[in-house]
Design an enzyme around this catalytic site. Sequence first.
Site, PDB file in Angstrom:
ATOM      1  N   ASP A 107      -5.749  -0.349  -1.391  1.00  0.00           N
ATOM      2  CA  ASP A 107      -6.595  -1.252  -2.177  1.00  0.00           C
ATOM      3  C   ASP A 107      -7.812  -1.743  -1.416  1.00  0.00           C
ATOM      4  O   ASP A 107      -7.887  -1.624  -0.191  1.00  0.00           O
ATOM      5  CB  ASP A 107      -5.781  -2.484  -2.600  1.00  0.00           C
ATOM      6  CG  ASP A 107      -5.563  -3.449  -1.430  1.00  0.00           C
ATOM      7  OD1 ASP A 107      -5.104  -2.995  -0.368  1.00  0.00           O
ATOM      8  OD2 ASP A 107      -5.874  -4.643  -1.577  1.00  0.00           O
ATOM      9  N   ARG A 147      -5.996   0.542  -6.365  1.00  0.00           N
ATOM     10  CA  ARG A 147      -4.729   1.154  -5.975  1.00  0.00           C
ATOM     11  C   ARG A 147      -4.328   2.294  -6.900  1.00  0.00           C
ATOM     12  O   ARG A 147      -3.712   3.261  -6.476  1.00  0.00           O
ATOM     13  CB  ARG A 147      -3.593   0.124  -6.033  1.00  0.00           C
ATOM     14  CG  ARG A 147      -3.587  -0.889  -4.919  1.00  0.00           C
ATOM     15  CD  ARG A 147      -2.251  -1.623  -4.915  1.00  0.00           C
ATOM     16  NE  ARG A 147      -2.318  -2.902  -4.237  1.00  0.00           N
ATOM     17  CZ  ARG A 147      -2.246  -3.072  -2.923  1.00  0.00           C
ATOM     18  NH1 ARG A 147      -2.100  -2.022  -2.144  1.00  0.00           N
ATOM     19  NH2 ARG A 147      -2.309  -4.263  -2.383  1.00  0.00           N
ATOM     20  N   ASP A 170      -4.273   2.712  11.763  1.00  0.00           N
ATOM     21  CA  ASP A 170      -5.651   2.544  12.248  1.00  0.00           C
ATOM     22  C   ASP A 170      -5.573   2.148  13.729  1.00  0.00           C
ATOM     23  O   ASP A 170      -5.462   3.003  14.600  1.00  0.00           O
ATOM     24  CB  ASP A 170      -6.344   1.494  11.371  1.00  0.00           C
ATOM     25  CG  ASP A 170      -7.822   1.347  11.679  1.00  0.00           C
ATOM     26  OD1 ASP A 170      -8.345   2.142  12.461  1.00  0.00           O
ATOM     27  OD2 ASP A 170      -8.465   0.419  11.149  1.00  0.00           O
ATOM     28  N   GLY A 216       0.788  -1.234   0.000  1.00  0.00           N
ATOM     29  CA  GLY A 216       0.000   0.000   0.000  1.00  0.00           C
ATOM     30  C   GLY A 216       0.819   1.282   0.000  1.00  0.00           C
ATOM     31  O   GLY A 216       0.436   2.276  -0.619  1.00  0.00           O
ATOM     32  N   PHE A 233     -13.382   3.362   5.337  1.00  0.00           N
ATOM     33  CA  PHE A 233     -12.449   2.537   4.578  1.00  0.00           C
ATOM     34  C   PHE A 233     -12.168   3.243   3.263  1.00  0.00           C
ATOM     35  O   PHE A 233     -13.078   3.489   2.476  1.00  0.00           O
ATOM     36  CB  PHE A 233     -13.020   1.138   4.340  1.00  0.00           C
ATOM     37  CG  PHE A 233     -11.980   0.222   3.779  1.00  0.00           C
ATOM     38  CD1 PHE A 233     -11.083  -0.429   4.613  1.00  0.00           C
ATOM     39  CD2 PHE A 233     -11.860   0.050   2.408  1.00  0.00           C
ATOM     40  CE1 PHE A 233     -10.091  -1.244   4.094  1.00  0.00           C
ATOM     41  CE2 PHE A 233     -10.870  -0.766   1.879  1.00  0.00           C
ATOM     42  CZ  PHE A 233      -9.988  -1.412   2.725  1.00  0.00           C
ATOM     43  N   VAL A 234     -10.925   3.595   3.046  1.00  0.00           N
ATOM     44  CA  VAL A 234     -10.584   4.375   1.859  1.00  0.00           C
ATOM     45  C   VAL A 234      -9.695   3.589   0.902  1.00  0.00           C
ATOM     46  O   VAL A 234      -8.990   2.656   1.305  1.00  0.00           O
ATOM     47  CB  VAL A 234      -9.891   5.711   2.240  1.00  0.00           C
ATOM     48  CG1 VAL A 234     -10.833   6.595   3.029  1.00  0.00           C
ATOM     49  CG2 VAL A 234      -8.598   5.472   3.007  1.00  0.00           C
TER      50      VAL A 234
HETATM   51  P1  5GP Z   1      -3.621  -1.161  11.917  1.00  0.00           P
HETATM   52  O1  5GP Z   1      -2.710  -2.267  12.365  1.00  0.00           O
HETATM   53  O2  5GP Z   1      -3.118   0.207  12.273  1.00  0.00           O
HETATM   54  O3  5GP Z   1      -5.020  -1.383  12.407  1.00  0.00           O
HETATM   55  O4  5GP Z   1      -3.775  -1.309  10.355  1.00  0.00           O
HETATM   56  C1  5GP Z   1      -3.017  -0.598   9.468  1.00  0.00           C
HETATM   57  C2  5GP Z   1      -3.092  -1.227   8.106  1.00  0.00           C
HETATM   58  O5  5GP Z   1      -4.443  -1.567   7.770  1.00  0.00           O
HETATM   59  C3  5GP Z   1      -2.647  -0.237   7.037  1.00  0.00           C
HETATM   60  O6  5GP Z   1      -1.263  -0.349   6.785  1.00  0.00           O
HETATM   61  C4  5GP Z   1      -3.482  -0.643   5.849  1.00  0.00           C
HETATM   62  O7  5GP Z   1      -2.829  -1.690   5.162  1.00  0.00           O
HETATM   63  C5  5GP Z   1      -4.756  -1.197   6.448  1.00  0.00           C
HETATM   64  N1  5GP Z   1      -5.805  -0.169   6.477  1.00  0.00           N
HETATM   65  C6  5GP Z   1      -6.294   0.504   7.551  1.00  0.00           C
HETATM   66  N2  5GP Z   1      -7.272   1.352   7.181  1.00  0.00           N
HETATM   67  C7  5GP Z   1      -7.409   1.211   5.841  1.00  0.00           C
HETATM   68  C8  5GP Z   1      -8.266   1.840   4.860  1.00  0.00           C
HETATM   69  O8  5GP Z   1      -9.116   2.687   5.143  1.00  0.00           O
HETATM   70  N3  5GP Z   1      -8.099   1.434   3.564  1.00  0.00           N
HETATM   71  C9  5GP Z   1      -7.190   0.491   3.199  1.00  0.00           C
HETATM   72  N4  5GP Z   1      -7.119   0.180   1.902  1.00  0.00           N
HETATM   73  N5  5GP Z   1      -6.365  -0.105   4.088  1.00  0.00           N
HETATM   74  C10 5GP Z   1      -6.479   0.249   5.390  1.00  0.00           C
END
Ligand code: 5GP
Length: 194
Positions: free
Chosen positions: A172, A178, A116, A58, A165-166
């Site tokens: 993606d 992407r 996140d 990503g 969710f973006v």
């Molecule tokens: P965390 O461990 O902080 O919960 O998750 C982070 C990872 O989740 C990011 O690196 C990404 O790959 C994925 N992620 C979190 N939010 C989004 C979102 O809104 N869209 C997408 N495509 N991936 C997300």
Amino acid sequence: METVPTSPLQRAQGDLMRGIGKVLFTEAEIRRRVAELGEQISSDYAGLDPLLVGVLKGVAFFMSDLLRAITIPVRMDFMAISRYAPGQGKGPVRLVKDLDQPVEGQHLIFVEDVVDTGLTLGYLLRTLRARGPASLEVCALFDKTEHRLAKVPIKYRGFDLPDRFVVGYGLDYREEYRHLPFVGELRPEVLGLA
Ligand code: 5GP
């Protein structure tokens, strides 16, 4: 008035646009913010030859634009991870591709697309810290704080993101979207929520 796509790329983007509910950050807004982050990093790290580290896939788009916005000597490297529980976004992670180089004594900037819960970042920062870098900071394009579970220090932040969710600009949904140049919110029906 509807615009008529003129190239295969525009046609492909036009098809994907049907899944997008709302554009949250335009290509120009992203470009401007990435340029500012690059400027700030160039000034903070002058003389330190930082190494930018990211997790595939990503962050690849953000990483390459950020790298080009940095005006001091800089290098990049990538890791890849997989989740222990496939199909679930959350949960523990495992390194499936490590960095190509040792990072001991180096000034590392961990570049992340979205933070996140912070669990992924927390795990990776612990892994990198154990290797003895001279310094370790985080540059995240998007900070989504609503469901934060791990306290993670973000020094350089692109944008705050609402709990949506973006996709686009490298992000993606099931490997699609992407290559959209902007970042937008997926329609709930695409996510199976409507
Ligand atoms: P965390 O461990 O902080 O919960 O998750 C982070 C990872 O989740 C990011 O690196 C990404 O790959 C994925 N992620 C979190 N939010 C989004 C979102 O809104 N869209 C997408 N495509 N991936 C997300």
